[in-house]
Motif scaffolding. Structure first.
Motif, mmCIF file in Angstrom:
data_model
loop_
_atom_site.group_PDB
_atom_site.id
_atom_site.type_symbol
_atom_site.label_atom_id
_atom_site.label_comp_id
_atom_site.label_asym_id
_atom_site.label_seq_id
_atom_site.Cartn_x
_atom_site.Cartn_y
_atom_site.Cartn_z
ATOM 1 N N SER A 1 0.859 -1.203 0.000
ATOM 2 C CA SER A 1 0.000 0.000 0.000
ATOM 3 C C SER A 1 0.888 1.244 0.000
ATOM 4 O O SER A 1 2.111 1.146 0.076
ATOM 5 C CB SER A 1 -0.863 0.077 1.252
ATOM 6 O OG SER A 1 -1.457 -1.127 1.540
ATOM 7 N N ALA A 2 0.234 2.383 0.020
ATOM 8 C CA ALA A 2 0.969 3.650 0.125
ATOM 9 C C ALA A 2 1.647 3.733 1.497
ATOM 10 O O ALA A 2 1.186 3.117 2.465
ATOM 11 C CB ALA A 2 -0.016 4.807 -0.039
ATOM 12 N N THR B 1 -2.226 8.088 1.662
ATOM 13 C CA THR B 1 -3.524 8.127 0.967
ATOM 14 C C THR B 1 -4.401 9.255 1.520
ATOM 15 O O THR B 1 -5.049 9.981 0.755
ATOM 16 C CB THR B 1 -4.237 6.764 1.088
ATOM 17 O OG1 THR B 1 -3.341 5.770 0.611
ATOM 18 C CG2 THR B 1 -5.524 6.715 0.283
ATOM 19 N N GLU C 1 0.625 4.536 -4.010
ATOM 20 C CA GLU C 1 1.070 3.145 -4.176
ATOM 21 C C GLU C 1 2.192 3.051 -5.227
ATOM 22 O O GLU C 1 3.066 2.187 -5.132
ATOM 23 C CB GLU C 1 -0.118 2.265 -4.579
ATOM 24 C CG GLU C 1 -0.916 1.643 -3.440
ATOM 25 C CD GLU C 1 -1.721 2.616 -2.581
ATOM 26 O OE1 GLU C 1 -1.850 3.787 -2.981
ATOM 27 O OE2 GLU C 1 -2.211 2.200 -1.510
ATOM 28 N N PHE D 1 -4.572 -1.742 -4.032
ATOM 29 C CA PHE D 1 -5.562 -0.663 -4.046
ATOM 30 C C PHE D 1 -5.888 -0.124 -5.441
ATOM 31 O O PHE D 1 -6.926 0.480 -5.624
ATOM 32 C CB PHE D 1 -5.052 0.462 -3.129
ATOM 33 C CG PHE D 1 -5.861 1.717 -3.015
ATOM 34 C CD1 PHE D 1 -7.204 1.697 -2.638
ATOM 35 C CD2 PHE D 1 -5.262 2.961 -3.223
ATOM 36 C CE1 PHE D 1 -7.924 2.872 -2.480
ATOM 37 C CE2 PHE D 1 -5.979 4.145 -3.061
ATOM 38 C CZ PHE D 1 -7.312 4.101 -2.687
ATOM 39 N N ARG E 1 -11.267 2.496 -0.330
ATOM 40 C CA ARG E 1 -10.295 2.723 0.736
ATOM 41 C C ARG E 1 -9.970 1.407 1.441
ATOM 42 O O ARG E 1 -10.819 0.568 1.627
ATOM 43 C CB ARG E 1 -10.833 3.737 1.755
ATOM 44 C CG ARG E 1 -10.719 5.194 1.335
ATOM 45 C CD ARG E 1 -9.318 5.654 0.964
ATOM 46 N NE ARG E 1 -8.278 5.422 1.945
ATOM 47 C CZ ARG E 1 -7.860 6.305 2.850
ATOM 48 N NH1 ARG E 1 -8.404 7.494 2.906
ATOM 49 N NH2 ARG E 1 -6.872 5.996 3.669
ATOM 50 N N GLU E 2 -8.732 1.249 1.803
ATOM 51 C CA GLU E 2 -8.216 0.050 2.479
ATOM 52 C C GLU E 2 -8.203 -1.172 1.552
ATOM 53 O O GLU E 2 -8.124 -2.310 2.014
ATOM 54 C CB GLU E 2 -9.026 -0.272 3.741
ATOM 55 C CG GLU E 2 -9.085 0.849 4.772
ATOM 56 C CD GLU E 2 -7.742 1.128 5.420
ATOM 57 O OE1 GLU E 2 -6.895 0.216 5.447
ATOM 58 O OE2 GLU E 2 -7.536 2.262 5.876
ATOM 59 N N GLY E 3 -8.287 -0.911 0.239
ATOM 60 C CA GLY E 3 -8.494 -2.006 -0.705
ATOM 61 C C GLY E 3 -7.286 -2.871 -1.034
ATOM 62 O O GLY E 3 -7.398 -3.822 -1.815
ATOM 63 N N SER E 4 -6.129 -2.610 -0.448
ATOM 64 C CA SER E 4 -4.953 -3.427 -0.794
ATOM 65 C C SER E 4 -5.091 -4.879 -0.335
ATOM 66 O O SER E 4 -4.544 -5.784 -0.964
ATOM 67 C CB SER E 4 -3.687 -2.859 -0.171
ATOM 68 O OG SER E 4 -3.432 -1.589 -0.678
HETATM 69 N N1 ASP Z 1 -3.520 3.076 0.631
HETATM 70 C C1 ASP Z 1 -4.939 2.743 0.534
HETATM 71 C C2 ASP Z 1 -5.700 3.334 1.715
HETATM 72 O O1 ASP Z 1 -5.093 3.891 2.623
HETATM 73 C C3 ASP Z 1 -5.188 1.279 0.400
HETATM 74 C C4 ASP Z 1 -4.842 0.448 1.620
HETATM 75 O O2 ASP Z 1 -4.144 0.915 2.508
HETATM 76 O O3 ASP Z 1 -5.272 -0.715 1.666
HETATM 77 O O4 ASP Z 1 -6.912 3.246 1.718
#
Ligand code: ASP
Ligand code: ADP
Ligand code: MG
Length: 417
Positions: free
Chosen positions: A36-37, A42, A119, A183, A197-200
């Motif tokens: 992820s980033a 993000t 990313e 992501f 969001r949080e899609g990694s």
């Molecule tokens: N960098 C993205 C986010 O903060 C994806 C992830 O962290 O999963 O939503």
């Protein structure tokens, strides 16, 4: 093959990147690494998009700060504050140029072109560090491999195209460790998309499903899946094994340790998911698999913050569960609003959703011709699985309860925050 996923909560500085490399080096398997980033990049890029679209002059300064953060990390890993070929600086400069030529009206599309860069930068830095550490790795441009539709900010995977592209990429890079961005994806015509969001975590599951991986390991800043978020409750305990069903219930309810979309692609191919500690890589973590036998022995607590409870009452007093129901949820979907809890009576329906003011305003505007729309913002959704009297008391005491929903396994409350 094994898929490893590292998130921003773990990989947020040079020490984190070094730790990632040690974990990869110790594995000895064929791995795809999804990253992820870095840290909170993000969120910072989201603010850049907001500034851009609202004409806020602070936008460029925000980008300079994000650039400095990446350069500082590069500086402590490499001999300069850039990557070979000046990749970091040229990437930041072309982002600024692109923004100067981008209008302010297409928020979601602009969001994906900008926010996805987090990313891109993290994986460039990670891949370079892996190479320097003697690991035979290759950077993959996920935008050309994970193919999606153009539903910006919540893109859907085109499984056939992604299957073809990803398998070819893996075949061409045989013997190497693939470093991919979580992501993000891309449309067939070259636009960048994001998966939510949080899609990694979900990206890792998509890749694992397609390449028939033996397992997925997601490395987190916690020892595994706990019976509550340790940032919320003291004295939590780790769940050693849970079923896919339990995991999807927990994550859908708001346990952000795993993205809810992660479980289906793994369940469909019976691929185990291990959630384990980035800081203590030898400890066992939590194994998530088809294991239905495991009985929970402790109550599981989940909290989803920043919710809004909408109550809709048809103006013509028609039954809400009648013909209108399909249309109603179609409207939620079209506005990109996910329903976290639904409860209906004859002539009213209560829906608990994430509080995204712009989308909710648009939805409300549309619904108000047919429904009286009431809402309670400043709400939280609390879920308790395997509840008993004590655990209920634990989470409800002193709270104003707006709605309660109970089944044999779970009890859920919408409360004032
Ligand atoms: N960098 C993205 C986010 O903060 C994806 C992830 O962290 O999963 O939503
Ligand atoms: P990453 O950036 O690696 O994806 P996240 O911050 O998204 O990491 O997820 C890890 C966080 O999830 C933890 O720091 C923890 O606060 C939170 N969390 C929420 N619920 C749980 C739970 N039931 N068990 C463990 N962690 C949880
Ligand atoms: Mg996450």
């Amino acid at each position: 093959m094994i898929v490893y996923k590292f998130g921003g909560a773990s990989v947020k500085d040079a020490a984190g990147i070094k730790n990632l490399a040690r974990i990869v080096a110790a594995s000895g398997d064929d791995i795809v690494v999804i990253v992820s980033a870095l840290g909170k990049t993000t969120n910072a890029l989201e603010n850049v998009v907001k500034a851009h679209c609202s004409g806020d002059a602070n936008r460029d300064q925000q980008l300079i700060d994000i650039r400095s953060y990446h350069e500082e990390i590069a500086n402590s890993l490499f001999s300069t504050n850039d990557l070979p070929g000046g990749l970091l600086s040229s990437s930041f400069e072309s982002l600024i140029d692109n923004l100067r030529n981008t209008g302010t009206d297409n928020y979601d599309q602009t969001y994906d072109q900008v926010v996805s860069m987090g990313e891109i930068w993290s994986t460039m830095i990670v891949n370079q560090w892996l190479i320097i550490s003697g690991i035979n790795s290759v950077w993959v441009d996920t935008r050309k491999v994970i193919i999606t539709d153009n539903r910006y900010r919540d893109a859907n995977i085109n499984w056939d195209e992604t299957g073809r592209k990803l398998k070819r990429e893996v075949e061409n890079s045989r013997g190497k460790i693939l470093v991919m961005q979580g992501f993000i994806g891309g449309t067939p015509d070259g636009m960048t998309t994001t998966l939510g969001r949080e899609g990694s975590d979900f990206s890792a599951a998509v890749v694992a499903n397609i390449i028939d991986a033996n397992r997925v390991e997601i490395w987190k800043d916690v020892p595994g899946v706990m019976n509550a978020d340790p940032a919320w409750m003291p004295n939590v305990s780790k769940l050693d094994r849970i079923s896919y069903k339990e995991a999807v219930e927990l994550s859908f309810s708001g346990a952000k340790v795993i993205h809810p979309k992660t479980i289906k692609p793994l369940h469909n191919k019976n691929i185990p998911l291990i959630v384990r500690s980035f800081f203590d890589p030898v400890s066992a973590g939590t194994i998530i698999s088809s294991n239905e036998q495991v009985e929970q022995v402790v109550p599981l607590y989940v909290k989803k913050e920043n919710q809004i409870l909408l109550s809709l009452v048809p103006k013509d007093f028609s039954f809400v569960i009648g013909d209108n129901l399909g249309n109603l949820f179609q409207q939620f979907y079209r506005h990109g609003i996910k329903t976290n809890l639904v409860q209906a009576s004859a002539v009213s329906i209560a829906v608990c959703v994430d509080n995204e003011p712009v989308r909710i305003e648009r939805l409300k505007g549309e619904l108000e011709s047919e429904y009286k729309v009431l809402y309670n913002d400043g709400a939280e959704l609390l879920t308790l699985r395997y509840y008993d009297r004590e655990s209920i008391e634990n989470i409800t005491s002193g709270r104003e309860i707006l709605l309660e929903q109970k089944t044999r396994r779970s009890i859920r409350y919408v409360v004032k925050s």
